[in-house]
Design a protein around this motif. Structure first.
Motif, PDB file in Angstrom:
ATOM      1  N   GLY A 137     -30.979  12.066  77.086  1.00 53.24           N
ATOM      2  CA  GLY A 137     -30.149  11.312  77.848  1.00 53.24           C
ATOM      3  C   GLY A 137     -30.004  10.063  77.185  1.00 53.24           C
ATOM      4  N   HIS A 138     -28.657   9.648  77.196  1.00 53.07           N
ATOM      5  CA  HIS A 138     -28.244   8.207  76.595  1.00 53.07           C
ATOM      6  C   HIS A 138     -27.086   7.689  77.109  1.00 53.07           C
ATOM      7  CE1 HIS A 138     -24.881  10.148  74.302  1.00 53.07           C
ATOM      8  NE2 HIS A 138     -25.682  10.961  74.430  1.00 53.07           N
ATOM      9  N   ALA A 139     -26.928   6.283  77.040  1.00 46.61           N
ATOM     10  CA  ALA A 139     -25.765   5.461  77.494  1.00 46.61           C
ATOM     11  C   ALA A 139     -25.630   4.154  76.730  1.00 46.61           C
ATOM     12  CB  ALA A 139     -25.994   5.180  79.070  1.00 46.61           C
ATOM     13  N   GLY A 140     -24.349   3.798  76.310  1.00 45.00           N
ATOM     14  CA  GLY A 140     -24.365   2.794  75.483  1.00 45.00           C
ATOM     15  C   GLY A 140     -24.358   2.871  74.170  1.00 45.00           C
ATOM     16  N   ILE A 141     -24.281   4.198  73.476  1.00 40.23           N
ATOM     17  CA  ILE A 141     -24.287   4.420  72.017  1.00 40.23           C
ATOM     18  C   ILE A 141     -23.141   5.750  72.005  1.00 40.23           C
ATOM     19  CG2 ILE A 141     -26.566   3.924  71.747  1.00 40.23           C
ATOM     20  CD1 ILE A 141     -27.269   6.924  71.430  1.00 40.23           C
ATOM     21  N   GLY A 142     -22.553   5.877  70.738  1.00 35.10           N
ATOM     22  CA  GLY A 142     -21.506   6.824  70.282  1.00 35.10           C
ATOM     23  C   GLY A 142     -21.884   8.257  70.151  1.00 35.10           C
ATOM     24  N   ARG A 143     -21.175   9.053  70.097  1.00 34.43           N
ATOM     25  CA  ARG A 143     -21.632  10.564  69.707  1.00 34.43           C
ATOM     26  C   ARG A 143     -22.324  10.760  68.439  1.00 34.43           C
ATOM     27  NH1 ARG A 143     -18.875  14.938  67.282  1.00 34.43           N
ATOM     28  NH2 ARG A 143     -19.636  17.006  68.203  1.00 34.43           N
ATOM     29  N   ALA A 144     -21.740  10.129  67.347  1.00 34.35           N
ATOM     30  CA  ALA A 144     -22.362   9.992  65.995  1.00 34.35           C
ATOM     31  C   ALA A 144     -23.793   9.679  66.060  1.00 34.35           C
ATOM     32  CB  ALA A 144     -21.578   9.281  65.080  1.00 34.35           C
ATOM     33  N   PHE A 145     -23.959   8.475  66.656  1.00 35.54           N
ATOM     34  CA  PHE A 145     -25.280   7.731  66.930  1.00 35.54           C
ATOM     35  C   PHE A 145     -26.208   8.985  67.584  1.00 35.54           C
ATOM     36  CE2 PHE A 145     -27.938   4.225  67.299  1.00 35.54           C
ATOM     37  CZ  PHE A 145     -28.980   4.459  68.244  1.00 35.54           C
ATOM     38  N   ALA A 146     -25.820   9.393  68.574  1.00 38.71           N
ATOM     39  CA  ALA A 146     -26.781  10.500  69.311  1.00 38.71           C
ATOM     40  C   ALA A 146     -26.972  11.869  68.418  1.00 38.71           C
ATOM     41  CB  ALA A 146     -26.015  11.041  70.750  1.00 38.71           C
ATOM     42  N   LEU A 147     -26.070  12.283  67.531  1.00 40.83           N
ATOM     43  CA  LEU A 147     -26.203  13.348  66.772  1.00 40.83           C
ATOM     44  C   LEU A 147     -27.265  13.086  65.624  1.00 40.83           C
ATOM     45  CD1 LEU A 147     -22.469  14.794  66.529  1.00 40.83           C
ATOM     46  CD2 LEU A 147     -24.503  15.921  67.588  1.00 40.83           C
ATOM     47  N   ARG A 148     -27.200  11.845  65.180  1.00 43.73           N
ATOM     48  CA  ARG A 148     -27.963  11.764  64.199  1.00 43.73           C
ATOM     49  C   ARG A 148     -29.518  11.407  64.528  1.00 43.73           C
ATOM     50  NH1 ARG A 148     -27.626   6.601  59.931  1.00 43.73           N
ATOM     51  NH2 ARG A 148     -29.471   6.736  58.675  1.00 43.73           N
ATOM     52  N   TRP A 149     -29.619  10.924  65.768  1.00 46.78           N
ATOM     53  CA  TRP A 149     -31.084  10.529  66.322  1.00 46.78           C
ATOM     54  C   TRP A 149     -31.605  11.700  67.199  1.00 46.78           C
ATOM     55  CZ3 TRP A 149     -33.718   7.419  63.371  1.00 46.78           C
ATOM     56  CH2 TRP A 149     -33.118   6.571  62.323  1.00 46.78           C
ATOM     57  N   HIS A 150     -30.788  12.672  67.537  1.00 48.03           N
ATOM     58  CA  HIS A 150     -30.840  13.874  68.601  1.00 48.03           C
ATOM     59  C   HIS A 150     -32.560  14.091  68.413  1.00 48.03           C
ATOM     60  CE1 HIS A 150     -30.312  16.834  71.301  1.00 48.03           C
ATOM     61  NE2 HIS A 150     -30.694  17.812  70.500  1.00 48.03           N
ATOM     62  N   ARG A 151     -33.145  14.512  67.117  1.00 51.64           N
ATOM     63  CA  ARG A 151     -34.262  15.071  66.836  1.00 51.64           C
ATOM     64  C   ARG A 151     -35.123  13.956  66.030  1.00 51.64           C
ATOM     65  NH1 ARG A 151     -35.224  20.546  68.086  1.00 51.64           N
ATOM     66  NH2 ARG A 151     -37.374  20.290  67.173  1.00 51.64           N
ATOM     67  N   MET A 152     -36.560  13.766  66.501  1.00 51.19           N
ATOM     68  CA  MET A 152     -37.373  12.752  65.405  1.00 51.19           C
ATOM     69  C   MET A 152     -38.447  13.572  65.441  1.00 51.19           C
ATOM     70  SD  MET A 152     -36.602   8.936  66.629  1.00 51.19           S
ATOM     71  CE  MET A 152     -36.930   8.759  68.395  1.00 51.19           C
ATOM     72  N   ALA A 153     -38.859  13.617  64.071  1.00 52.56           N
ATOM     73  CA  ALA A 153     -40.057  14.324  63.612  1.00 52.56           C
ATOM     74  C   ALA A 153     -41.340  13.624  64.110  1.00 52.56           C
ATOM     75  CB  ALA A 153     -40.029  14.540  62.372  1.00 52.56           C
TER      76      ALA A 153
END
Length: 801
Positions: A179-195
């Motif tokens: 879940g996220h709010a205050g960020i754009g779609r590109a931001f969310a796609l890039r940081w969707h997963r973190m190793a």
């Protein structure tokens, strides 16, 4: 009012002041009233604390308001506490232990009475009320995405939050953005997963069970991976475990656009909000994530039953969230890569380890686009080159990648070299309308391509024709030549290239056969190969071209003869004086320039004659069209106009009758323009009228101007024209130029530019003295003359003669 503090006693009634009570009785009444007011005030405080505690319990457990009230009442009864004391315990669980409200330090400790509300630390009342509002709002959200939006609405004004992120810990130790709010779609796609790497702040918060306060950007970026593009967009941030402690499964991120430390109240608020979020996150009905190993096994079981080349790619992401590589987790048995590995041998390998040259290529970007957009990617055929065991390996592929879950299902087609050659050969035969053929003279085997049957108009089901029977397909006139060529080839191995014709339902078809022999060591022909080509289209085009050239030559001769006849007719009807002439005391010079384009003669004409009453008639006209018809119309107008004016018609009357003459002509569609002027030497007045013609040019004492045209439409345009006349009194030294539009028109140029050019030439010519007609004609170079030009140069001598 809460259920645990129901008021059972009736309020005491004040004594009647008029009853004459003594002061002691009155004091008792006042004391009872004060006690009642104090009780009511405590009851209001209890109601406020109850509502806040209910909101917090609703957010943490997801229950309804009534269920929250019952739960608090049951807890109070079970713990032998009042409802107010239980509310304080519930709210105190949300606040940091070092600043808990009285009565929440240890179970069993004496909780504060309701009257102790005012004695709490500064800000606790406000924070508890805020948490109650947040708790009631969180009850209404139905997903982690809505939860993030709700938190941003509250934490924005209260803690300066610019974005809220919610991450869930995965079974492999990594994080996934839920879940996220205050960020754009590109931001969310890039940081969707973190190793699961060191230096990831939310993972660090989950590991130790304590918040991570990142309040110094320069120092924090040395020790942590700061998400954001760029990270400077969020100078300070906080990551808190949800619900807290080392058992937390979620991380709450609060990103701020301003720098500096979080205030103590902001930290308390964020810790409490993290505890509130735990219940809502557990209440969401999200299906448990299927382990990636189980997904791969499920897909592999399906791929085992499929033909062709199909693999399942799982993206491997770097700490930044970007795709660093792909792992092959499933493959069909028929899948073969460029190195010859098949099926299960490919499972577990990484794309860039096995095929490093793919990085940065269109195929790599196509995979990324498919992951981000969810739209399947299809590549154009491309050649892949690599080295296997020191030997260069090249293959051509077409690839398709479709998203499947969090990975990609990739299929490909390998274009074999022989297949490509056969396809290219078929394309060449089809485009060239030819087919190959082979005759083995020893084994009697015959092989033809499919296009050969189409060229010869034969049915493939009946098989090919023997070499010696080919002449039977040709027309009788061509069969003998073809038979002789084949006999010479079979006997003496002489190649041939012979044209011949065959009959077909659509008519005669023109073919060509080219053949040569493959000989034995002794020179005996053993095999014949060649091709048959359909030249019908080319032959038809050649014949049509010859016919067209013949027609063009005939037409050109006709046009040249017509031009010669029209030119002779024009010269006979429109003789040009070789020198200037005198008419009614005026000096008149005439010029006629034929067009330099085409071979037609135009309809430009003039008339300059002296009338019986010593007056002079001046006419310049232009008939639309070219050729003999235009010359004939020109002659008709010229002589008719002369006759009409000679018999007394005015210029406007003559134009009216000439218009009727054109409308009544044979085709009724001919039009013409004209300027018609009559000069009276006794008065020196030139009366003139025009029909859609360019205005005359007047040069007087070095000044140049065009005469204002009286009204008049071109001849033949309408049955009811209106022609007006104008008068000009000529003065000694005046120069009047009448002309056709060919003098001022140029291709691709507005007519005003031609008028300005003619006026400039006349002005420059007048400065040199008497001037000359050649100077005006020089304004139009011969190579730009697209129409005939006719000019009347009329001059009034400086002194009367």
């Amino acid at each position: 009012m809460c259920h645990a503090h129901r008021v059972t006693s009736e309020p005491a009634r004040p004594a009647d002041p008029g009853a004459g009570a003594d002061p002691a009785a009155l004091a008792k009444v006042v004391a009872r009233q004060r006690a009642e007011m104090e009780r009511l005030r405590d009851t209001a405080a209890v109601s406020a604390v109850l509502e806040r505690a209910k909101g917090a319990l609703m957010a943490r457990t997801g229950c309804s308001p009534d269920a929250a009230h019952d739960e608090l009442a049951q807890r109070a009864k079970a713990g032998n506490r009042t409802l107010l004391e239980e509310c304080w315990l519930t709210l105190g669980a949300l606040l940091p232990s070092r600043e808990q409200a009285p009565g929440t330090a240890q179970p069993g400790a004496a909780p504060p009475p309701a009257a102790a509300w005012e004695a709490l630390p500064a800000g606790t009342d406000d924070l508890a009320e805020l948490l109650g509002r947040i708790g009631r709002d969180l009850v209404r959200v139905g997903s982690a995405q809505e939860l993030a939006g709700c938190l941003l609405d509250h934490l924005g004004p209260e803690a300066g939050a610019g974005a809220v992120l919610l991450y869930e810990r995965l079974r492999d130790g990594g994080l996934e953005l839920i879940g996220h709010a205050g960020i754009g779609r590109a931001f969310a796609l890039r940081w969707h997963r973190m190793a699961p790497l060191s230096g990831v702040a939310p993972l660090g918060a989950l590991a130790v069970g304590e918040p991570r306060w990142l309040e110094d950007l320069a120092a924090d970026r040395q020790h942590h991976l700061l998400i954001g593009d760029p990270p400077e967009r969020w100078p300070s941030r906080a990551w808190l475990p949800v619900p807290g402690g080392d058992a937390a499964d979620f991380a709450l991120g609060v990103l701020r656009r301003r720098g500096g430390a979080f205030a103590p109240r902001e930290r308390e608020l964020l810790r409490a909000v993290a505890r509130l979020c735990a219940g809502r996150l557990r209440a969401f009905d999200a299906p448990p994530e299927q382990p990636e190993d189980d997904v791969a096994q499920t897909v592999q079981s399906m791929l085992d039953a499929l033909p062709g080349a199909v693999i399942l790619l799982t993206p491997l992401r770097a700490a930044s969230g970007e795709v660093a590589d792909y792992r092959i987790d499933a493959a069909t048995p028929d899948a073969v890569d460029v190195f010859g590995r098949t099926g299960r041998d490919m499972v577990g390998t990484h794309i860039l380890e096995s095929y490093p040259s793919v990085a940065g290529e269109p195929l790599w970007h196509g995979y990324l686009d498919a992951l981000i957009t969810g739209v399947p990617f299809e590549s154009e055929p491309f050649a892949y080159q690599d080295v296997a065991d020191g030997v260069p390996v090249t293959a051509t592929y077409s690839v398709r990648a479709a998203p499947l879950g969090k990975g990609l299902l990739v299929t490909w087609l390998r274009h074999d070299t022989m297949d490509r050659q056969e396809r290219r050969l078929a394309d060449v035969q089809r485009l060239g309308n030819l087919g190959w053929a082979n005759w083995n003279l020893v084994t009697r085997e015959i092989s033809w391509s499919a296009q050969t049957y189409a060229v010869l108009g034969l049915d493939p089901a009946r098989g090919p024709v023997r070499l010696e029977r080919l002449p039977d397909l040709a027309l009788p006139d061509d069969a003998g030549v073809l038979a002789d060529a084949i006999a010479s080839l079979v006997r003496h191995a002489r190649p041939f290239d012979v044209p011949f014709r065959i009959g077909a339902p659509e008519g005669v078809r023109h073919l060509r056969i080219v053949a040569e022999a493959v000989t034995e060591p002794d020179g005996t022909p053993a095999e014949v190969h060649g091709f048959v080509q359909d030249l019908t289209a080319q032959r038809s085009a050649e014949l049509a071209l010859v016919e067209s050239e013949r027609a063009m030559l005939l037409q050109r001769g006709i046009l040249q003869a017509e031009r010669a006849l029209a030119a002779r007719l024009q010269h006979a009807l429109l003789p040009l004086p070789s020198t200037p002439v005198r008419l009614a005391g005026l000096r008149v010079e005439v010029a006629y320039l034929p067009s330099q384009s085409g071979i037609h003669v135009g309809g430009d004409w003039f008339s300059a004659v002296e009338l019986a009453d010593d007056a002079a008639l001046f006419v310049v006209g232009d008939v639309a069209g070219h050729g003999i018809g235009a010359v004939a119309t020109m002659a008709q107008l010229r002589f008719t106009a002369k006759g009409m004016v000679s018999t007394g018609s005015s210029p406007t009357g003559a134009l009216t009758r000439l218009n009727r003459l054109l409308l009544n002509s044979r085709d009724g569609r001919t039009t013409a323009t004209m300027v018609l002027a009559r000069y009276d030497p006794r008065t020196g007045v030139l009366a003139w009228a025009q029909a859609g013609h360019p205005p005359p040019l007047l040069v007087r004492r070095g000044e140049v101007r065009y005469l204002d045209r009286p009204g008049g439409i071109l001849l033949g345009a309408t049955a009811h024209p209106v022609f007006e006349s104008a008068e000009l009194r000529l003065e000694p030294g005046d120069r009047l130029v009448l002309y056709t539009d060919g003098l001022v028109e140029r291709p691709g140029e507005v007519i005003d530019a031609g008028f300005a050019r003619l006026a400039a030439a006349a002005r420059a010519d007048s400065r040199g003295g008497a001037g000359s007609l050649e100077a005006l004609l020089a304004t139009l170079p011969a190579d730009e003359r697209r129409d005939d030009v006719c000019v009347l140069d009329i001059r009034m001598p400086p002194d009367e003669e």
